[in-house]
Design a protein around this motif. Sequence first.
Motif, PDB file in Angstrom:
ATOM      1  N   LEU B 120       1.048  -1.285  -0.095  1.00  0.00           N
ATOM      2  CA  LEU B 120      -0.585   0.053   0.097  1.00  0.00           C
ATOM      3  C   LEU B 120       0.923   1.042   0.254  1.00  0.00           C
ATOM      4  N   ALA B 124       0.944   3.772  -2.396  1.00  0.00           N
ATOM      5  CA  ALA B 124       1.161   5.415  -2.296  1.00  0.00           C
ATOM      6  C   ALA B 124       1.974   6.831  -2.991  1.00  0.00           C
ATOM      7  N   LEU B 128       1.913   9.460  -5.869  1.00  0.00           N
ATOM      8  CA  LEU B 128       1.933  10.881  -5.168  1.00  0.00           C
ATOM      9  C   LEU B 128       3.711  11.196  -5.800  1.00  0.00           C
ATOM     10  N   VAL B 138      -2.359  16.305   0.573  1.00  0.00           N
ATOM     11  CA  VAL B 138      -2.422  14.895   0.671  1.00  0.00           C
ATOM     12  C   VAL B 138      -1.466  14.407   1.485  1.00  0.00           C
ATOM     13  N   ARG B 139      -0.227  14.945   1.060  1.00  0.00           N
ATOM     14  CA  ARG B 139       0.563  14.051   1.539  1.00  0.00           C
ATOM     15  C   ARG B 139       0.936  13.768   2.921  1.00  0.00           C
ATOM     16  N   THR B 140       0.516  14.662   3.618  1.00  0.00           N
ATOM     17  CA  THR B 140       0.496  15.118   4.780  1.00  0.00           C
ATOM     18  C   THR B 140      -0.767  14.002   5.576  1.00  0.00           C
ATOM     19  N   PHE B 141      -1.566  14.129   5.202  1.00  0.00           N
ATOM     20  CA  PHE B 141      -2.883  13.461   5.224  1.00  0.00           C
ATOM     21  C   PHE B 141      -2.965  11.866   5.251  1.00  0.00           C
ATOM     22  N   MET B 142      -1.995  11.596   4.666  1.00  0.00           N
ATOM     23  CA  MET B 142      -1.281  10.047   4.063  1.00  0.00           C
ATOM     24  C   MET B 142      -1.297   9.558   5.321  1.00  0.00           C
ATOM     25  N   LEU B 143      -0.533  10.250   5.963  1.00  0.00           N
ATOM     26  CA  LEU B 143       0.232  10.367   7.501  1.00  0.00           C
ATOM     27  C   LEU B 143      -0.377  10.198   9.117  1.00  0.00           C
ATOM     28  N   LEU B 144      -2.011  10.162   8.377  1.00  0.00           N
ATOM     29  CA  LEU B 144      -2.727  10.854   9.379  1.00  0.00           C
ATOM     30  C   LEU B 144      -2.954   9.372   9.929  1.00  0.00           C
ATOM     31  N   PRO B 145      -2.891   8.049   9.894  1.00  0.00           N
ATOM     32  CA  PRO B 145      -2.716   6.883  10.062  1.00  0.00           C
ATOM     33  C   PRO B 145      -2.510   6.101  11.039  1.00  0.00           C
ATOM     34  N   VAL B 147       0.493   8.100  12.439  1.00  0.00           N
ATOM     35  CA  VAL B 147       0.809   9.468  13.943  1.00  0.00           C
ATOM     36  C   VAL B 147      -0.451   9.467  14.387  1.00  0.00           C
ATOM     37  N   TRP B 201      -3.536  -0.766   6.484  1.00  0.00           N
ATOM     38  CA  TRP B 201      -4.020   0.765   6.992  1.00  0.00           C
ATOM     39  C   TRP B 201      -3.130   1.465   7.582  1.00  0.00           C
ATOM     40  N   PHE B 204       0.980   1.287   6.623  1.00  0.00           N
ATOM     41  CA  PHE B 204       1.102   2.229   5.391  1.00  0.00           C
ATOM     42  C   PHE B 204       2.404   3.837   5.251  1.00  0.00           C
ATOM     43  N   PHE B 206       4.080   5.061   7.238  1.00  0.00           N
ATOM     44  CA  PHE B 206       6.086   4.654   7.573  1.00  0.00           C
ATOM     45  C   PHE B 206       6.324   4.079   5.616  1.00  0.00           C
TER      46      PHE B 206
END
Lengths: 310, 327
Positions: B120, B124, B128, B138-145, B147, B201, B204, B206
Amino acid sequence: MTVLSESIPSTTEHHAHPPRGHGFSRDRLETGFFTIARRVVIVLLLIITVFPFYYMFLLSIRPLGDVLRNPGALWPAEFDIGPYVEILLPVTDGGQGFGSFMLNSLILAGGTVAATLLLAIPGSYAVSRLRFFGRRQVSVLFLAVYLFPSILLAVPLFVFFTRIGLRGSLIAVIIVYISQTVAVSVYMLRNYFETIPVSLEESAALDGCSRLGTMWRISLPLAMPAIVSNGLWVFMVAWNEFLFALLFLVEDRDRWTVSLGLSQLTTGSLDVPTTVLMAACVLTTIPIILVFFVSERLLTEGLTSGAEKG
Amino acid sequence: MTMSELPGAVGAAPGSPPPGVPRKGTRPRVGAMRRSEARTGIALISPTVVIVLVVVIAPLLWSFSLAFQRIRLINLRDAGIIGEYSFDNIIAVVNYPGFLEVVLTTLTYSVLGTAGSVTLGLIAALALRRTFRGRGLVRTFMLLPYVAPMVAVAMLWRTLLDPQFGFINHWGQELFGWDDPIGFLSNSSTALATVIVFEAWRQFPFAFIFLLARLQAMPGELEEAARVDGATVSQRFRHIILPQLLPTIAVLAVLRFIWTFTSFDEIYLLTRGGAGTEVISVRVFDFLTGRGDIGLASAQAMMIAVILVVLVGIYFKFTAKRQQDFQ
């Protein structure tokens, strides 16, 4: 080897028939497909990463009855901040006392950040700037600690702190958290110190600054962005930590952290409504999201650029 | 540290590049300088080293000793380095009901969780790779799960997947005509798959950050040459991009495997180890807190370390040659 032998025929084949001029060449077909696929993938990724957090917030502000009748709603029909009141009020006032959990987490995380930086800043400066016996071994040791799974330490640390009667105290948890973060902090800060030109420190030394004075006046201010973002990273680790909080603090509700308190909200004795649970999730997550957005920006700013001019 | 050392400091660093060949006459001063430098270095690093030795290394060694002793929480006072050593705990752990299933579950969970998160993350990162408006966000949002606090996202998933009032089951019945709600985390036919999907989920981002950084550091010439030669998008990925990403993917896979193999929070918070999802670390926790058996818990934890060392050892043995090629 196999890669080479496979790729050669395909490229020569395309040499013979260049894609240009062929209306439906494989290249154009693929380019078109992947252009669309890329957009679809980005949208799907945004849905799986952002939507759950939106839903968390959505449930926390909807009235419970409404949620139970229609769990699939995508926006709130009515607002209700009752869950936040219930979760934050002290137990004596009929709430869940999440405010005191947040305070405990703040004390733990703050203490861990201060202690870790106090140890890691001089340590990383030493590893990156000074030559001493064992410097390499120390770096290897710290990298190994980074990979080290905390479950292996759970049993001996639990036994040790029970034995000396400190299990259940915040100070014991802070000591454990320091051990989890300090090695990585040294490693990260060392990498940053290495990007700062030594010539700046040499100029300071020429001007008559002592070594510790140089470290204090030159290296430390230059490394500030790295130190701040490292401190925020430590804060996130300590705020999010669960296993040791559970092992050390579960017996005394007054010492619960947010992570521990949140996990206990769903166990038998304290089965809270979904909306209250989600309000607790939001309160646990928001500080981390704020810290994360701040540190992301800091990480991308380089303060050393142009420092060596003239 | 004092003024008198400074001339040496300035002379030693840029003036004499080969450190082994000091200039005539400066030798005593450089030597004294080096000794003071070493003293300062050791003084600055030792607090950290002491913490790591006391809170990480010593407990680890002690844990090995505990694994061979008969100690419970009740008779903790007797716990020490010296005691009666025996293999009883090891035998008890292996003979404990479900030992093999737990090891197999842990392996399945870590192999598939690692594969899922790295795949995954790769998808991603590829999506991107090229710039577009709003990519930074979008890149920042990808890290939400990755952090967000583990406990919060675990509670969130449990709420989303709830059979009665969960979002997923509501729309599954509405849109896809599921006859009955699915107890994703309580049914033994879906629970393990669900925690694996959760792991992919959660972790990913990381893999995503590292692979995106690697992709962006890649020189464009090779790919451009392949494009000019008529290689299509998929061919360029297969023959140009993927080979360059493989070393990064290999490192990510090893790291993620180690961390997933030993992870505790995810499974404990999602299922408490129920419905066929019990992994070794949850068992360690249960032995320690549920049964209060320190020896048994230590022996089970030691099993994690042994299996991990063997697996990672095998991996490095097989890839040692390739690693040398890259360096």
